[in-house]
Design a protein around this motif. Structure first.
Motif, PDB file in Angstrom:
ATOM      1  N   LEU A 489      47.158  48.667  40.913  1.00 19.90           N
ATOM      2  CA  LEU A 489      46.140  48.192  39.964  1.00 19.90           C
ATOM      3  C   LEU A 489      46.638  47.091  39.025  1.00 19.90           C
ATOM      4  O   LEU A 489      45.966  46.061  38.873  1.00 19.90           O
ATOM      5  CB  LEU A 489      45.594  49.378  39.162  1.00 19.90           C
ATOM      6  N   PRO A 490      47.794  47.248  38.389  1.00 22.92           N
ATOM      7  CA  PRO A 490      48.240  46.136  37.528  1.00 22.92           C
ATOM      8  C   PRO A 490      48.446  44.848  38.307  1.00 22.92           C
ATOM      9  O   PRO A 490      48.139  43.762  37.811  1.00 22.92           O
ATOM     10  CB  PRO A 490      49.554  46.661  36.942  1.00 22.92           C
ATOM     11  N   LEU A 491      48.961  44.940  39.517  1.00 26.09           N
ATOM     12  CA  LEU A 491      49.166  43.738  40.333  1.00 26.09           C
ATOM     13  C   LEU A 491      47.833  43.125  40.736  1.00 26.09           C
ATOM     14  O   LEU A 491      47.697  41.892  40.835  1.00 26.09           O
ATOM     15  CB  LEU A 491      49.982  44.099  41.581  1.00 26.09           C
ATOM     16  N   GLY A 492      46.865  43.991  41.014  1.00 30.66           N
ATOM     17  CA  GLY A 492      45.545  43.467  41.382  1.00 30.66           C
ATOM     18  C   GLY A 492      44.938  42.636  40.273  1.00 30.66           C
ATOM     19  O   GLY A 492      44.353  41.564  40.524  1.00 30.66           O
ATOM     20  N   ARG A 493      45.052  43.073  39.015  1.00 28.92           N
ATOM     21  CA  ARG A 493      44.532  42.275  37.894  1.00 28.92           C
ATOM     22  C   ARG A 493      45.319  40.979  37.760  1.00 28.92           C
ATOM     23  O   ARG A 493      44.743  39.908  37.486  1.00 28.92           O
ATOM     24  CB  ARG A 493      44.598  43.098  36.607  1.00 28.92           C
ATOM     25  N   CYS A 495      46.718  39.351  40.163  1.00 31.49           N
ATOM     26  CA  CYS A 495      46.334  38.490  41.278  1.00 31.49           C
ATOM     27  C   CYS A 495      45.027  37.749  40.962  1.00 31.49           C
ATOM     28  O   CYS A 495      44.885  36.554  41.287  1.00 31.49           O
ATOM     29  CB  CYS A 495      46.172  39.327  42.538  1.00 31.49           C
ATOM     30  N   VAL A 496      44.091  38.443  40.331  1.00 31.79           N
ATOM     31  CA  VAL A 496      42.821  37.781  39.986  1.00 31.79           C
ATOM     32  C   VAL A 496      43.073  36.618  39.026  1.00 31.79           C
ATOM     33  O   VAL A 496      42.482  35.519  39.164  1.00 31.79           O
ATOM     34  CB  VAL A 496      41.837  38.803  39.381  1.00 31.79           C
ATOM     35  N   HIS A 498      45.794  34.909  38.898  1.00 29.81           N
ATOM     36  CA  HIS A 498      46.448  33.886  39.716  1.00 29.81           C
ATOM     37  C   HIS A 498      45.408  33.117  40.551  1.00 29.81           C
ATOM     38  O   HIS A 498      45.476  31.886  40.678  1.00 29.81           O
ATOM     39  CB  HIS A 498      47.495  34.544  40.634  1.00 29.81           C
ATOM     40  N   TYR A 499      44.445  33.853  41.104  1.00 31.23           N
ATOM     41  CA  TYR A 499      43.380  33.190  41.865  1.00 31.23           C
ATOM     42  C   TYR A 499      42.583  32.235  40.978  1.00 31.23           C
ATOM     43  O   TYR A 499      42.161  31.154  41.422  1.00 31.23           O
ATOM     44  CB  TYR A 499      42.431  34.246  42.460  1.00 31.23           C
ATOM     45  N   ARG A 500      42.365  32.653  39.723  1.00 30.48           N
ATOM     46  CA  ARG A 500      41.616  31.793  38.803  1.00 30.48           C
ATOM     47  C   ARG A 500      42.325  30.456  38.625  1.00 30.48           C
ATOM     48  O   ARG A 500      41.692  29.392  38.581  1.00 30.48           O
ATOM     49  CB  ARG A 500      41.428  32.495  37.454  1.00 30.48           C
ATOM     50  N   LEU A 501      43.633  30.493  38.539  1.00 30.43           N
ATOM     51  CA  LEU A 501      44.390  29.254  38.366  1.00 30.43           C
ATOM     52  C   LEU A 501      44.328  28.394  39.620  1.00 30.43           C
ATOM     53  O   LEU A 501      44.360  27.160  39.550  1.00 30.43           O
ATOM     54  CB  LEU A 501      45.850  29.582  38.034  1.00 30.43           C
ATOM     55  N   LEU A 502      44.274  29.016  40.768  1.00 27.85           N
ATOM     56  CA  LEU A 502      44.230  28.278  42.033  1.00 27.85           C
ATOM     57  C   LEU A 502      42.805  27.918  42.438  1.00 27.85           C
ATOM     58  O   LEU A 502      42.608  27.226  43.439  1.00 27.85           O
ATOM     59  CB  LEU A 502      44.866  29.118  43.158  1.00 27.85           C
ATOM     60  N   HIS A 503      41.821  28.419  41.671  1.00 28.32           N
ATOM     61  CA  HIS A 503      40.410  28.197  42.010  1.00 28.32           C
ATOM     62  C   HIS A 503      40.107  28.764  43.388  1.00 28.32           C
ATOM     63  O   HIS A 503      39.438  28.131  44.210  1.00 28.32           O
ATOM     64  CB  HIS A 503      40.045  26.702  41.964  1.00 28.32           C
ATOM     65  N   PHE A 508      36.723  40.632  46.324  1.00 24.75           N
ATOM     66  CA  PHE A 508      35.880  41.578  45.582  1.00 24.75           C
ATOM     67  C   PHE A 508      36.195  41.419  44.105  1.00 24.75           C
ATOM     68  O   PHE A 508      37.183  40.778  43.715  1.00 24.75           O
ATOM     69  CB  PHE A 508      36.123  43.018  46.063  1.00 24.75           C
ATOM     70  N   SER A 509      35.334  42.003  43.266  1.00 26.98           N
ATOM     71  CA  SER A 509      35.523  41.929  41.818  1.00 26.98           C
ATOM     72  C   SER A 509      36.397  43.090  41.368  1.00 26.98           C
ATOM     73  O   SER A 509      36.050  44.259  41.568  1.00 26.98           O
ATOM     74  CB  SER A 509      34.170  41.973  41.103  1.00 26.98           C
ATOM     75  N   HIS A 510      37.507  42.763  40.793  1.00 20.34           N
ATOM     76  CA  HIS A 510      38.443  43.794  40.317  1.00 20.34           C
ATOM     77  C   HIS A 510      37.818  44.576  39.178  1.00 20.34           C
ATOM     78  O   HIS A 510      37.912  45.814  39.139  1.00 20.34           O
ATOM     79  CB  HIS A 510      39.745  43.121  39.868  1.00 20.34           C
ATOM     80  N   ASP A 511      37.139  43.891  38.247  1.00 17.91           N
ATOM     81  CA  ASP A 511      36.518  44.578  37.109  1.00 17.91           C
ATOM     82  C   ASP A 511      35.407  45.510  37.573  1.00 17.91           C
ATOM     83  O   ASP A 511      35.232  46.610  37.030  1.00 17.91           O
ATOM     84  CB  ASP A 511      35.948  43.553  36.126  1.00 17.91           C
TER      85      ASP A 511
END
Length: 1425
Positions: A489-493, A495-496, A498-503, A508-511
């Motif tokens: 779970l902490p890694l999943g948040r 990663c999201v 990180h994805y935001r920075l890479l666009h 799926f939505s983690h939240d």
């Protein structure tokens, strides 16, 4: 797909820049037990600390776990992807892209690019361009003359003018392209030929095929020498064409659709053709090296196909599923619900992906992969950095490479640095799964890479953010899916973010997933609830901050929105592509567009107050959801807090082991999850229990005795250092153990033992007792003590040294074998100075001892034998050696025996007595057994040989042919007469004691007699023994004769009477023995024939020898005297001759006395005729046997046959004897002894002729006259006497020639003369008549001319004299009186008899010791000295 034709197997390595491929290290391989395999998430959680360090790991299920392949093979069809291998590798693709640009440039210039060859190798234009650029460009390299340097960097050998060739190629191909890129050629746009106003050189004017502008060829930069033949673009059009962005790289789909069968046929054909061998025989190492060679070269273009990302939802999973089309057996149904079934793993309770409602293909639903040789999957990480698991159902192996998650950014950095051109056009290149890079290149840049070969039936698990890639070794079928555990779970948040920075789009939505899990807080696992609560707290804090920021920006309007109802592509942020769930911003100017709260300013140019905040939950909605999670996890949290407090307690506040066990029991009772904390608690508790158990064993000392039982270190035995660490570990345990202080005390004792042992071992040579005591102390410790080995070694050394020392203390017991054994034991000992010194001494002693022992053995076996002196010298040398040498001892014993033997020989020679034969034989036997040269031995052997020759001669003289008697048996008085053994009271005889010695023991048999003769030291004692035997012989034979005579003449018939050798009843005809008077059947014995006339006949028992004449016997005695050796046969011969001479004397007396006439008359009258008259008549001659005439049977008078007493007897004619009742005792005894003598004498025949002759008338007249003239009486036997006197004279002369002293002869003759006084020994009161007659018979007075044989003491007739007037020659005779008076004879020269009381000698002394009178003592003193 393109595949080359058959070709030979390629060489390993290749021309690629990296050379031969070096495989990275192997990743971990786990083989769980059935118990561990039962829960996949628990097992993955268990191995995570190890496996996440390598990014990937391999799991081999238990051998019996073999799920059936449930995919419908016939219906599965797919279109694979095409993969050109040299386009996969990043650096190779950069080269290919560069060459494409160069080729495109020259194509637009109307030329075709031809890559030149230098030194038979394709020129790497990309490397050449890069190196020239790094050196400063074309102009700088030409100016500084660096072309040779560049050629060397490119790998060309120096000294071949390669630099000039490279310069030419660069100037011709690359320099125009670089000038174009720099923009220099664009300056021609300023000089338009159509505008120059010059119309010259129209043939040099070029028309652009793109824009129709005109240019002179010489106006272009660089100028063209010729007009291009093809299409030509002006610099302006060329710049526009080359500046177009490059298309993103991706795999194109193949044109053909395959089934599994057709794809497999194609794949196998490709591999077997490529490697030119069957597919199953190609080594995996060869395929791996060839793969990396192919992806790194631009010369070879190999294309393969890969059936990747095939949806299992459409074609069915390889694992069995419920309601599937494949029918399962009952045994296979267990795989439907197995946690390792990839259809179940993502949606299990422990996986958080189970809370996502959508079926995400590849994440929640497995994907299928059909591979062939060289088909690959490029470097990538899983979506949302999740776990992945891959199972190879069947086929050839799949080779994997993995990089751990902590090195993910490092790998990305290296790839961007090595291939920046690719990332310029594709920033998310690594997410496209289209780029690969050689693991050796990554490892060179310190990126950790691990590999494995996944075989059929094995799992490969990748961990969060672990980059992985690989390729297939051949045709195979795999299945893969993603899963997420609570720890993800902490890694999943992260990663999201990180994805935001890479666009990058989110899957799926983690939240959304977190909120959905929070809405089910009451049914969540407590560990999941606790973890979700922590993640939700972070989410709420972030959301709270973002909403506050938006509010500050001026966004006032807000509206609740159910984001989960929108498709994902309709709720993505316009800027970062994140899937919005918690909140988003929208604007009325752009309906349908949303941005996340991070990118509010990116929505539009409208002022913020026109924006609207769309939210899913208010903050007030979120807090109760989080509290619900908290309440669910509270009990667990409280328990976890207690556990953490217990685990982290300080020394003084530590809890007991029982408290730890109570916490574990609480977790089991409340069904707390099996998470890290509980596992850690269990692990700590188990460690504490193990420590307590080990501590208790150490304290109890429960182990085998190592030294005494020969055991070594046990498996669980601790070293001292480990014990020290173990005690420290006990102190470091989070809980308190009761054994800790006791174990600390044990450690102190062990350390004390180590100090003492170290002190003892530092000594030069400690005693074995001290070492053993210390070893005994070590038995109390269940600890491996390093000193024990050395102590045992030293103990063995000490034992050995003490054994050596003990052995050397007693050299007489130190044998060669002892030394060899000690040396053998010493050889096995560890090297040590004291041992080596002792070994050297022992070896030296052994060498010396063996030398002298061998020498002694050779001396003992030497022929001829060595002298006594030389051997004594060697013995003296051997005695100096401190060891027992068996041959040395034997040599010493031989020397001592030789000395003793010589002493015995000297004593024998100096004793003055004639040696006894047995003594000589014993000396010879001893001498022969002594391995020493003895000078006297040959002489003694010769003497013994002479004696044996003498015995043979004597045996030849006396013994009959095939005689059963021995020589001694013939010569000695008979001891085998039947009535001798009857018990009867005998008169005690006081006989002369020879030499004052004790009377010999009673002789009952020939062996006793032989032993007595052998043991007698002097001839006198032997003569006395033989005299006693004669008396017993005479007595026994007389009794036997009387008994036999009475038996035959008894008037009473005895039915049971037995006669003859056969012991049967009497039966005529019979013959009577003259000596024993027994009757014998003529058929049982040999009898003389009638023709021989009447003869004296002896039975086989009484006829013992040939009875040689005295003339044959005397030479034997003379030769024996010359040999001078005493032997029983010699003594017996002496006695026999003395007895014979004595009998002759008595016989002559009887013949000369005239008493035989009256005896003959009595014998002829009054003969009894008893019961034998019943058998009167002529007895036939029945015996055909005949007894040869000899000394025993001599002729009798002719009228012997006609004597009236035997006319009517059963005896054969001439076969009866003179009856005893008609003879006086003296005559009967004389006749009996005549037959006992083993000598033929004329007196015997004369006696019988006189007794048995018919009396003449003159004789009868003489008988009536009482007076007979003395002259007549003397004349009657004169002739015989003269003959005897002549024989005696002859004997005397012979003995004088043999050295017989006249003194001794006179002494013997004197004993034969009448004495005035006869010495009385004693007179018993109870003598019987026979004994008195026997005693009187020996009182016949011998005449003066009687001879006797020479001997120390002759047989005498002085026994039991009736004369009471014996004279004692003592000076003062006490004249004792009484029934018995004891006498003693002088052993000196006088041989006189004395009363014992008169000379002061007791009876015991007289029997045991020699007595010498005063007279002889004074006379013989000089001689005795």
């Amino acid at each position: 797909m393109e595949a080359p034709g058959p070709r030979p197997a390629p060489a390993l390595g290749g021309p690629g820049p990296l050379g031969e491929f070096l495989p990275p290290p192997e990743c971990p391989v786990f083989e769980p037990s059935w118990e561990e395999f039962a829960d996949p998430f628990a097992f993955i959680h268990k191995i995570r600390p190890i496996a996440e360090q390598t990014g990937i790991c391999k799991v081999r299920p238990p051998p019996d776990w073999q799920p059936p392949f449930a995919c419908d093979v016939d219906k599965l069809h797919f279109t694979p992807r095409i993969q050109r291998l040299n386009e996969l590798e990043a650096q190779t693709r950069v080269k290919l892209n560069f060459l494409d640009q160069i080729a495109k440039y020259w194509e637009l210039q109307g030329s075709t690019l031809k890559i030149p060859h230098v030194e038979r190798k394709i020129l790497d234009l990309f490397q050449l361009n890069k190196l020239v650029a790094e050196e400063g460009g074309f102009a700088v390299v030409c100016k500084d003359r660096k072309w040779t340097k560049i050629a060397t960097k490119m790998g060309f050998a120096p000294g071949k003018a390669v630099g000039s060739h490279i310069r030419g190629h660069y100037e011709r191909i690359l320099n125009p392209y670089n000038l174009f890129l720099s923009g220099d050629s664009l300056r021609v746009d300023l000089y338009v030929c159509l505008l120059c106003g010059s119309g010259n050189d129209e043939d040099r004017l070029l028309l652009c095929d793109g824009c129709d502008d005109s240019y002179h060829t010489f106006c272009l930069i660089p100028p063209l020498h010729d007009v291009p033949k093809g299409d030509w673009r002006c610099p302006k059009c060329l710049a526009q064409e080359c500046s177009k962005p490059q298309e993103a790289f991706g795999f194109e789909q193949a044109a053909r659709d395959y089934t599994l069968r057709t794809f497999g046929e194609m794949a196998d054909a490709f591999k077997s053709d490529y490697f030119n061998m069957p597919v199953h025989m190609v080594p995996t190492e060869l395929v791996e090296k060839e793969f990396w060679r192919l992806v790194s070269t631009i010369e070879e273009d190999v294309t393969v196909e890969y059936g990747a990302d095939i949806a299992s939802k459409e074609f069915g999973s390889g694992f069995p599923v419920r309601d599937g089309k494949v029918k399962l057996s009952p045994e296979e149904e267990e795989y439907l619900d197995s946690g390792w079934n990839l259809n179940n793993m993502p949606v299990m309770e422990q996986s958080v992906l189970a809370h996502i409602t959508a079926d995400i293909c590849g994440m929640k639903l497995p994907w299928l992969y059909v591979g062939m040789c060289f088909s690959s999957f490029c470097w990538h990480i899983e979506d949302h950095w999740s776990y992945s698991i891959n199972y190879l159902h069947w086929g050839e192996p799949k080779t994997w490479y993995g990089v751990p998650g902590y090195a993910a950014e490092q790998l990305e950095t290296v790839m961007k640095r090595l291939a920046p051109e690719l990332f310029i056009s594709q920033p998310d290149l690594l997410h496209q799964l289209v780029t690969i890079m050689n693991p050796n290149t990554l490892m060179t840049h310190e990126v950790p890479v691990y590999r494995t070969n996944q075989c059929a039936g094995e799992f490969v698990i990748t961990f969060p953010r672990a980059y992985h890639s690989g390729f297939n070794q051949g045709f195979n079928f795999a299945e893969a899916v993603n899963f997420c555990t609570v720890d993800w779970l902490p890694l999943g948040r992260q990663c999201v973010e990180h994805y935001r920075l890479l666009h990058r789009y989110c899957v799926f939505s983690h939240d959304e997933m977190i909120c959905k899990m929070a809405s089910k807080a009451d049914v969540l696992d407590v560990v999941v609830a606790s973890t979700v609560q922590k993640d939700m707290a972070i989410m709420i804090e972030d959301e709270k901050a973002l909403r506050e920021t938006v509010r500050k920006l001026g966004v006032i309007d807000s509206e609740r929105m159910d984001f989960e109802l929108l498709p994902d592509d309709e709720r993505q942020c316009v800027k970062c592509k994140t899937t919005c769930f918690m909140s988003a911003i929208s604007c009325s100017c752009k309906p349908g567009l949303l941005v996340c709260l991070h990118h509010v300013k990116e929505l539009c140019s409208c002022p913020p107050y026109k924006y609207k905040l769309r939210y899913r939950y208010t903050l007030d909605d979120l807090y109760p959801m989080m509290n619900a999670l908290k309440l669910r996890a509270e009990s667990y949290n409280e328990w976890a807090l207690n556990v953490n407090e217990a685990l982290e307690a300080k020394i003084n506040k530590k809890k007991s082991l029982v408290s730890f066990k109570a916490l574990i029991e609480e977790s089991e009772m409340k069904k707390f999850p099996d998470n890290d904390l509980l596992r850690h608690l269990r692990l700590v508790t188990q460690d504490a229990e193990k420590c307590a158990s080990v501590a208790q064993q150490l304290l109890n000392g429960k182990r085998q005795t190592r030294y005494r039982s020969g055991g070594g270190k046990s498996h669980n035995q601790l070293t001292v250092n480990e014990l020290r660490q173990f005690v420290s570990q006990l102190h470091a345990l989070p809980c308190v153990l009761s054994q800790t202080p006791l174990l600390k005390d044990l450690l102190n004792r062990v350390e004390d033992f180590q100090q003492h042992s170290q002190k003892l071992l530092s000594e030069e040579m400690p005693s074995a007792a001290e070492l053993q005591d210390l070893l005994d102390v070590s038995f109390e410790f269940d600890v491996e003590l390093p000193q024990l080995a050395e102590m045992r070694v030293r103990l063995e050394q000490a034992h050995w040294l003490e054994e050596v020392q003990q052995a050397c203390l007693d050299p007489s017991s130190l044998t060669l074998d002892d030394m060899r054994r000690l040396i053998d034991l010493g050889v096995g000992l560890a090297p040590y100075s004291a041992v080596e010194k002792a070994m050297a001494r022992l070896q030296e002693l052994l060498t010396v001892s063996e030398h002298w022992d061998d020498k002694a053995r050779s001396l003992l076996k030497a022929r001829p034998r060595h002298s006594l002196n030389s051997l004594a010298t060697v013995v003296k040398e051997i005695e100096e050696i401190p060891a027992y040498l068996p041959n040395g001892a034997a040599l010493k014993d031989s020397v001592q025996r030789a000395r003793d033997w010589l002493q015995d020989v000297e004593a024998l020679q100096a004793g003055g007595r004639v040696p006894v034969l047995d003594t000589l034989i014993e000396l010879v036997t001893r001498g022969r057994s002594i391995p020493v040269h003895l000078n006297s031995l040959p002489r003694l052997e010769s003497l013994v040989a002479e004696v044996h020759v003498w015995k043979e001669c004597a045996a030849h003289t006396f013994l009959t042919e095939n005689s059963s008697y021995s020589l001694l048996e013939v010569l000695c008085p008979r001891c085998d007469i039947g009535l001798l053994g009857l018990k009867r009271k005998q008169r005690k005889l006081k006989e002369p004691l020879p030499s004052g010695k004790k009377r010999s023991p009673r002789v009952e048999s020939l062996s006793d007699l032989e032993r007595a003769l052998t043991e007698s030291r002097e001839t006198a004692s032997a003569m006395a023994t033989l005299g006693e035997a004669r008396l017993r012989e005479m007595e026994a034979l007389q009794s036997l004769r009387q008994a036999n005579e009475g038996k035959l003449l008894s008037p009473v018939q005895d039915v049971e009477m037995k006669v003859c050798l056969c012991q049967k009843a009497p039966a005529a005809p019979m013959i009577q023995c003259e000596l024993c008077r027994d009757a014998f059947h003529t058929g049982c014995v040999a009898v003389p024939s009638i023709a021989q006339g009447p003869r004296i006949w002896l039975c086989p028992r009484c006829r013992r020898s040939e009875k040689p004449p005295l003339e044959k016997i005397l030479p034997l005695l003379a030769s024996l005297q010359r040999i001078r050796v005493r032997l029983p046969e010699g003594d017996a011969l002496r006695y026999m001759i003395e007895r014979t001479v004595n009998w002759q004397h008595r016989a002559r007396q009887l013949l000369s006395s005239g008493n035989l006439q009256s005896v003959r008359e009595r014998a002829g009258a009054g003969l009894l005729c008893g019961r034998w008259q019943a058998a009167a008549g002529q007895a036939p001659e029945t015996s055909k046997l005949s007894q040869p005439p000899g000394p025993t049977s001599f002729s009798l008078p002719d009228d012997w046959d006609n004597r009236t007493s035997y006319l009517h007897s059963p005896f054969s004619t001439g076969r009866s004897c003179i009856p005893l009742h008609g003879l006086s005792p003296e005559v009967s005894e004389l006749l009996m002894e005549a037959q006992l003598l083993q000598v033929s004498l004329p007196e015997i025949q004369e006696l019988y002729q006189t007794l048995l002759a018919k009396p003449s008338p003159a004789q009868q007249a003489d008988r009536s006259s009482p007076v007979r003239p003395s002259s007549e009486k003397s004349d009657g036997c004169r002739g015989k006497r003269d003959g005897v006197s002549g024989l005696e004279s002859k004997l005397k002369r012979r003995l004088e020639r043999e050295g017989f002293s006249s003194e001794r002869w006179d002494r013997v003759a004197k004993m034969r003369t009448p004495k005035k006084k006869r010495i009385k020994l004693s007179r018993p009161k109870d003598t019987n008549s026979f004994k008195l007659e026997r005693e009187r018979s020996y009182e016949l007075v011998p005449s003066a001319d009687t001879q006797s044989l020479p001997s120390d003491t002759s047989y005498s007739g002085q026994e039991d004299s009736e004369d009471e007037d014996a004279i004692c020659p003592a000076v003062s005779c006490l004249q004792p009186e009484g029934d018995e008076v004891d006498w003693v004879q002088c052993d000196g020269s006088c041989n006189r008899w004395f009363h014992q009381v008169c000379v002061g000698v007791s009876p015991e002394t007289a029997e045991e010791e020699d007595y010498v009178c005063a007279c002889c003592a004074a006379t013989d003193a000089p001689g005795r000295r």
